[in-house]
Motif scaffolding. Structure first.
Motif, PDB file in Angstrom:
ATOM      1  N   UNK A 106       0.827  -1.206   0.000  1.00 45.91           N
ATOM      2  CA  UNK A 106       0.000   0.000   0.000  1.00 45.91           C
ATOM      3  C   UNK A 106       0.864   1.260   0.000  1.00 45.91           C
ATOM      4  N   UNK A 107       1.979   1.233   0.714  1.00 48.93           N
ATOM      5  CA  UNK A 107       2.861   2.401   0.772  1.00 48.93           C
ATOM      6  C   UNK A 107       3.441   2.721  -0.602  1.00 48.93           C
ATOM      7  N   UNK A 144      -2.099   7.318   9.385  1.00 49.03           N
ATOM      8  CA  UNK A 144      -3.094   6.550  10.157  1.00 49.03           C
ATOM      9  C   UNK A 144      -4.096   5.890   9.216  1.00 49.03           C
ATOM     10  N   UNK A 145      -4.476   6.596   8.150  1.00 47.69           N
ATOM     11  CA  UNK A 145      -5.415   6.028   7.181  1.00 47.69           C
ATOM     12  C   UNK A 145      -4.786   4.853   6.438  1.00 47.69           C
ATOM     13  N   UNK A 146      -3.501   4.961   6.105  1.00 44.45           N
ATOM     14  CA  UNK A 146      -2.816   3.858   5.431  1.00 44.45           C
ATOM     15  C   UNK A 146      -2.740   2.632   6.335  1.00 44.45           C
ATOM     16  N   UNK A 147      -2.406   2.863   7.611  1.00 46.55           N
ATOM     17  CA  UNK A 147      -2.325   1.744   8.559  1.00 46.55           C
ATOM     18  C   UNK A 147      -3.694   1.112   8.764  1.00 46.55           C
ATOM     19  N   UNK A 148      -4.733   1.943   8.849  1.00 51.28           N
ATOM     20  CA  UNK A 148      -6.089   1.416   9.028  1.00 51.28           C
ATOM     21  C   UNK A 148      -6.517   0.593   7.820  1.00 51.28           C
ATOM     22  N   UNK A 149      -6.193   1.074   6.613  1.00 52.27           N
ATOM     23  CA  UNK A 149      -6.517   0.320   5.400  1.00 52.27           C
ATOM     24  C   UNK A 149      -5.763  -1.005   5.373  1.00 52.27           C
ATOM     25  N   UNK A 150      -4.481  -0.971   5.733  1.00 51.03           N
ATOM     26  CA  UNK A 150      -3.678  -2.197   5.763  1.00 51.03           C
ATOM     27  C   UNK A 150      -4.233  -3.197   6.768  1.00 51.03           C
ATOM     28  N   UNK A 151      -4.610  -2.710   7.933  1.00 53.18           N
ATOM     29  CA  UNK A 151      -5.147  -3.609   8.956  1.00 53.18           C
ATOM     30  C   UNK A 151      -6.486  -4.185   8.543  1.00 53.18           C
ATOM     31  N   UNK A 152      -7.322  -3.376   7.882  1.00 55.86           N
ATOM     32  CA  UNK A 152      -8.611  -3.891   7.417  1.00 55.86           C
ATOM     33  C   UNK A 152      -8.449  -5.003   6.399  1.00 55.86           C
TER      34      UNK A 152
END
Length: 250
Positions: free
Chosen positions: A19-20, A33-41
């Protein structure tokens, strides 16, 4: 650390690295934070489809797996980035012929200097990427990568330099084919200006040439816009094809 937790961490690392790097999912202005949230989802959704590790990995072996997951995620994301770059290169080629390359400015969303048609082509490709639901197919291929390259495996495969050079050649070919109609228009405009300068020497071609090329390119751009979108729509799905070929070679 339990086997399940190690599995989730490794899945999360590969998806985050992807994603990065991938432009379709990560814009520089998007908060971390949005990237981490998307990755975790995506990680939680993909966990049930990923084979769990057979046994708990030792600390040193787990660190090696983490490095491997980062490299695999970056490689997959880089392949998707290449196809967006192909569309952007096509726009830059058009800018060079029209004369807009002199007006290139820094774009913080992409992190590079871009000119007008380069930016238009790039954002058109981004619109096509989401309007055709190609992002769903890319995420599906990303989840399938855990089948081709299990998280417990350390065999990177033999994709090698030859495969990357072949892919780069394809990228430049796609970029040139996408920019060819506008480049031809710019060259024809140059020919017309040459004929005018020979027929009417009193006309200052240097002053007339720049606005004439800009107007001609803008009009042709509007006329060829449906064809351009269609061509971009045919180019972007190739990223899924080469993603799968890369993963199968691992």
């Amino acid at each position: 650390m339990t086997i399940q937790l190690q599995t989730i961490i490794l899945i999360f690392i590969r998806i985050t690295a992807f994603i990065v790097v991938s432009p379709g999912f990560s814009i520089k202005g998007l908060p971390s934070v949005a990237k981490i949230a998307l990755s975790m989802g995506i990680t939680l959704a993909a966990y049930s489809a990923v084979p769990v590790m057979e046994q708990e990995a030792a600390t040193l072996f787990f660190a090696l797996l983490v490095v491997k997951e980062v490299l695999v995620g970056i490689a997959i994301g880089f392949i998707t980035k290449l196809f967006f770059s192909a569309v952007e290169i096509a726009g830059n080629l058009v800018d060079f012929q029209v004369g807009f390359s002199m007006g290139a400015v820094y774009d913080p969303s992409m992190g590079i200097n871009v000119s007008y048609y380069g930016k238009i082509y790039y954002w058109l490709s981004m619109c096509v990427f989401y309007m055709t639901n190609l992002h769903h197919i890319v995420i599906k291929s990303l989840v399938q990568s855990f089948q081709y390259m299990p998280i417990s495996s350390t065999n990177i495969g033999s994709f090698g330099v030859e495969g990357m050079m072949k892919l780069l050649g394809i990228i430049f070919e796609l970029a040139f084919n996408l920019a060819a109609p506008m480049i031809i228009v710019a060259l024809l405009t140059e020919v017309i200006l040459g004929l005018i300068s020979r027929s009417v020497p009193q006309i200052n071609v240097l002053i007339l040439g720049m606005p004439l090329k800009i107007v001609a390119s803008f009009v042709i751009m509007l006329i060829l816009l449906p064809t351009l979108v269609k061509n971009i729509q045919e180019i972007l799905p190739l990223m899924v094809k080469y993603m799968n070929e890369f993963l199968q070679s691992l």
